[in-house]
Design a protein around this motif. Structure first.
Motif, mmCIF file in Angstrom:
data_model
loop_
_atom_site.group_PDB
_atom_site.id
_atom_site.type_symbol
_atom_site.label_atom_id
_atom_site.label_comp_id
_atom_site.label_asym_id
_atom_site.label_seq_id
_atom_site.Cartn_x
_atom_site.Cartn_y
_atom_site.Cartn_z
ATOM 1 N N ASP A 1 -2.873 -3.191 14.200
ATOM 2 C CA ASP A 1 -1.913 -2.939 13.143
ATOM 3 C C ASP A 1 -2.551 -2.717 11.774
ATOM 4 O O ASP A 1 -1.878 -2.701 10.759
ATOM 5 C CB ASP A 1 -0.883 -4.071 13.069
ATOM 6 C CG ASP A 1 -1.521 -5.437 12.942
ATOM 7 O OD1 ASP A 1 -2.747 -5.541 13.072
ATOM 8 O OD2 ASP A 1 -0.775 -6.408 12.718
ATOM 9 N N VAL A 2 -3.863 -2.487 11.709
ATOM 10 C CA VAL A 2 -4.537 -2.172 10.461
ATOM 11 C C VAL A 2 -5.121 -0.783 10.603
ATOM 12 O O VAL A 2 -5.984 -0.538 11.436
ATOM 13 C CB VAL A 2 -5.656 -3.193 10.152
ATOM 14 C CG1 VAL A 2 -6.341 -2.825 8.851
ATOM 15 C CG2 VAL A 2 -5.080 -4.597 10.077
ATOM 16 N N ALA A 3 -4.638 0.146 9.797
ATOM 17 C CA ALA A 3 -5.065 1.545 9.911
ATOM 18 C C ALA A 3 -6.457 1.743 9.331
ATOM 19 O O ALA A 3 -6.764 1.265 8.243
ATOM 20 C CB ALA A 3 -4.070 2.443 9.195
ATOM 21 N N ALA A 4 -7.294 2.493 10.037
ATOM 22 C CA ALA A 4 -8.663 2.749 9.602
ATOM 23 C C ALA A 4 -8.712 3.533 8.306
ATOM 24 O O ALA A 4 -9.598 3.337 7.490
ATOM 25 C CB ALA A 4 -9.413 3.498 10.695
ATOM 26 N N GLU A 5 -7.754 4.435 8.087
ATOM 27 C CA GLU A 5 -7.822 5.246 6.873
ATOM 28 C C GLU A 5 -7.643 4.413 5.608
ATOM 29 O O GLU A 5 -7.954 4.870 4.521
ATOM 30 C CB GLU A 5 -6.852 6.421 6.916
ATOM 31 C CG GLU A 5 -5.407 6.044 6.861
ATOM 32 C CD GLU A 5 -4.797 5.911 8.246
ATOM 33 O OE1 GLU A 5 -3.576 5.800 8.333
ATOM 34 O OE2 GLU A 5 -5.530 5.901 9.235
ATOM 35 N N SER A 6 -7.195 3.170 5.750
ATOM 36 C CA SER A 6 -7.090 2.292 4.588
ATOM 37 C C SER A 6 -8.447 2.089 3.940
ATOM 38 O O SER A 6 -8.532 1.773 2.762
ATOM 39 C CB SER A 6 -6.560 0.908 4.999
ATOM 40 O OG SER A 6 -5.313 1.013 5.608
ATOM 41 N N PHE A 7 -9.515 2.255 4.701
ATOM 42 C CA PHE A 7 -10.865 1.973 4.224
ATOM 43 C C PHE A 7 -11.749 3.214 4.200
ATOM 44 O O PHE A 7 -12.943 3.122 3.992
ATOM 45 C CB PHE A 7 -11.515 0.908 5.098
ATOM 46 C CG PHE A 7 -10.628 -0.281 5.302
ATOM 47 C CD1 PHE A 7 -10.334 -1.127 4.259
ATOM 48 C CD2 PHE A 7 -10.044 -0.529 6.530
ATOM 49 C CE1 PHE A 7 -9.488 -2.204 4.424
ATOM 50 C CE2 PHE A 7 -9.197 -1.604 6.707
ATOM 51 C CZ PHE A 7 -8.919 -2.452 5.650
ATOM 52 N N ALA A 8 -11.182 4.386 4.383
ATOM 53 C CA ALA A 8 -11.980 5.593 4.554
ATOM 54 C C ALA A 8 -12.777 5.963 3.314
ATOM 55 O O ALA A 8 -13.830 6.554 3.421
ATOM 56 C CB ALA A 8 -11.073 6.759 4.945
ATOM 57 N N HIS A 9 -12.309 5.628 2.135
ATOM 58 C CA HIS A 9 -12.952 6.075 0.911
ATOM 59 C C HIS A 9 -13.621 4.945 0.133
ATOM 60 O O HIS A 9 -13.981 5.128 -1.015
ATOM 61 C CB HIS A 9 -11.911 6.765 0.028
ATOM 62 C CG HIS A 9 -10.811 5.843 -0.386
ATOM 63 N ND1 HIS A 9 -9.829 5.454 0.491
ATOM 64 C CD2 HIS A 9 -10.567 5.209 -1.545
ATOM 65 C CE1 HIS A 9 -9.010 4.625 -0.139
ATOM 66 N NE2 HIS A 9 -9.437 4.464 -1.368
ATOM 67 N N ASP B 1 -5.779 -6.708 2.935
ATOM 68 C CA ASP B 1 -5.314 -7.422 1.745
ATOM 69 C C ASP B 1 -6.193 -7.118 0.537
ATOM 70 O O ASP B 1 -5.696 -6.888 -0.565
ATOM 71 C CB ASP B 1 -5.286 -8.932 1.985
ATOM 72 C CG ASP B 1 -4.173 -9.369 2.930
ATOM 73 O OD1 ASP B 1 -3.240 -8.561 3.173
ATOM 74 O OD2 ASP B 1 -4.256 -10.502 3.448
ATOM 75 N N ILE B 2 -7.514 -7.116 0.740
ATOM 76 C CA ILE B 2 -8.443 -6.815 -0.352
ATOM 77 C C ILE B 2 -8.207 -5.400 -0.866
ATOM 78 O O ILE B 2 -8.152 -5.157 -2.069
ATOM 79 C CB ILE B 2 -9.908 -6.997 0.111
ATOM 80 C CG1 ILE B 2 -10.195 -8.478 0.396
ATOM 81 C CG2 ILE B 2 -10.880 -6.443 -0.932
ATOM 82 C CD1 ILE B 2 -11.501 -8.719 1.144
ATOM 83 N N ALA B 3 -8.074 -4.460 0.070
ATOM 84 C CA ALA B 3 -7.827 -3.072 -0.316
ATOM 85 C C ALA B 3 -6.518 -2.943 -1.096
ATOM 86 O O ALA B 3 -6.444 -2.225 -2.091
ATOM 87 C CB ALA B 3 -7.802 -2.189 0.917
ATOM 88 N N ASP B 4 -5.492 -3.662 -0.658
ATOM 89 C CA ASP B 4 -4.205 -3.629 -1.365
ATOM 90 C C ASP B 4 -4.330 -4.243 -2.762
ATOM 91 O O ASP B 4 -3.793 -3.702 -3.739
ATOM 92 C CB ASP B 4 -3.128 -4.369 -0.575
ATOM 93 C CG ASP B 4 -2.701 -3.631 0.690
ATOM 94 O OD1 ASP B 4 -3.019 -2.423 0.814
ATOM 95 O OD2 ASP B 4 -2.064 -4.265 1.555
ATOM 96 N N GLU B 5 -5.049 -5.370 -2.860
ATOM 97 C CA GLU B 5 -5.232 -6.034 -4.145
ATOM 98 C C GLU B 5 -5.977 -5.140 -5.124
ATOM 99 O O GLU B 5 -5.670 -5.104 -6.315
ATOM 100 C CB GLU B 5 -6.013 -7.345 -3.965
ATOM 101 C CG GLU B 5 -5.270 -8.437 -3.286
ATOM 102 C CD GLU B 5 -6.175 -9.579 -2.838
ATOM 103 O OE1 GLU B 5 -7.357 -9.609 -3.224
ATOM 104 O OE2 GLU B 5 -5.691 -10.450 -2.098
ATOM 105 N N GLN B 6 -6.973 -4.423 -4.626
ATOM 106 C CA GLN B 6 -7.796 -3.575 -5.483
ATOM 107 C C GLN B 6 -7.232 -2.162 -5.587
ATOM 108 O O GLN B 6 -7.829 -1.306 -6.231
ATOM 109 C CB GLN B 6 -9.232 -3.514 -4.943
ATOM 110 C CG GLN B 6 -9.911 -4.862 -4.944
ATOM 111 C CD GLN B 6 -11.315 -4.808 -4.357
ATOM 112 O OE1 GLN B 6 -11.808 -3.775 -3.981
ATOM 113 N NE2 GLN B 6 -11.937 -5.973 -4.276
ATOM 114 N N LYS B 7 -6.093 -1.938 -4.921
ATOM 115 C CA LYS B 7 -5.436 -0.626 -4.909
ATOM 116 C C LYS B 7 -6.411 0.478 -4.512
ATOM 117 O O LYS B 7 -6.516 1.508 -5.158
ATOM 118 C CB LYS B 7 -4.800 -0.337 -6.265
ATOM 119 C CG LYS B 7 -3.685 -1.288 -6.596
ATOM 120 C CD LYS B 7 -3.063 -0.948 -7.916
ATOM 121 C CE LYS B 7 -1.987 -1.851 -8.402
ATOM 122 N NZ LYS B 7 -1.685 -3.069 -7.838
ATOM 123 N N LEU B 8 -7.146 0.191 -3.426
ATOM 124 C CA LEU B 8 -8.130 1.166 -2.912
ATOM 125 C C LEU B 8 -7.460 2.254 -2.128
ATOM 126 O O LEU B 8 -6.452 2.142 -1.561
ATOM 127 C CB LEU B 8 -9.151 0.445 -2.032
ATOM 128 C CG LEU B 8 -9.972 -0.616 -2.755
ATOM 129 C CD1 LEU B 8 -10.855 -1.346 -1.755
ATOM 130 C CD2 LEU B 8 -10.827 -0.005 -3.833
#
Length: 179
Positions: free
Chosen positions: A109-117, A172-179
């Motif tokens: 349930d965690v999409a890989a594209e959340s971290f692509a950049h 969560d980290i990505a969401d907090e940092q609005k990545l």
């Protein structure tokens, strides 16, 4: 057991070292070995998407073009799987979707594209050592949860849990940092 899991990496490392020394046959053998391993990883992560061979070719081209970026003192496997993962994410991004099928249900349930950049190494530094190791093994090196669990001597369920919690924390980290 460790000898079995280390042997494939040693093969890739040996072939790449010989290729660096100018052995064309070793380079062709390296590409053949890499093809099989990357294809297996892609099948696991895409559930056999009909365009898997296109992604595989993109991965092999990138390996060839980026071979100069591999530090001779580092193992080939993690570098190779990282490139393959990035190419897979690029492929999904171009198609406007991410039918990601991770190794097991625990982290689906965690999409890989959340971290692509983002800088994945920096993000992994935000996790516990156990979670970072689990994600490196399963998502960068391309191991299944079972293979990773056997390598470090824990149960498969424990590995699934580490990966799942680590991926949720990364999200969560990505969401907090609005990545």
């Amino acid at each position: 057991m460790d000898d079995q899991t280390d042997a494939p990496a040693d093969t890739l490392d040996r072939l790449m070292a010989a290729a660096r020394d100018g052995d064309g046959a070793a380079y062709r053998q390296f590409l053949a070995e890499a093809t099989g391993r990357i294809r297996a990883m892609l099948v696991r992560k895409t559930a056999g998407d009909s365009e898997l061979e296109d992604v595989l070719q993109e991965c092999l081209i990138a390996l060839h073009e980026k071979r100069h970026t591999l530090d001779p003192g580092r193992p080939v496997g993690p570098w190779m799987y990282a490139i393959a993962n990035y190419k897979l994410i690029d492929f999904w991004r171009k198609r406007g979707r991410s039918p990601i099928v991770l190794d097991d249900e625990a982290d689906m349930d965690v999409a890989a594209e959340s971290f692509a950049h983002v800088d994945v190494a920096a993000l992994l530094g935000e996790l516990s050592d156990d979670q970072a190791q689990a994600i490196r093994m399963t998502h960068i090196e391309g191991m299944t949860n079972r293979e990773a669990a056997e390598r470090i001597g824990i149960g498969t369920s424990a590995m699934k849990l580490r990966v799942h919690r680590g991926m949720l924390r990364l999200k969560d980290i990505a969401d907090e940092q609005k990545l």
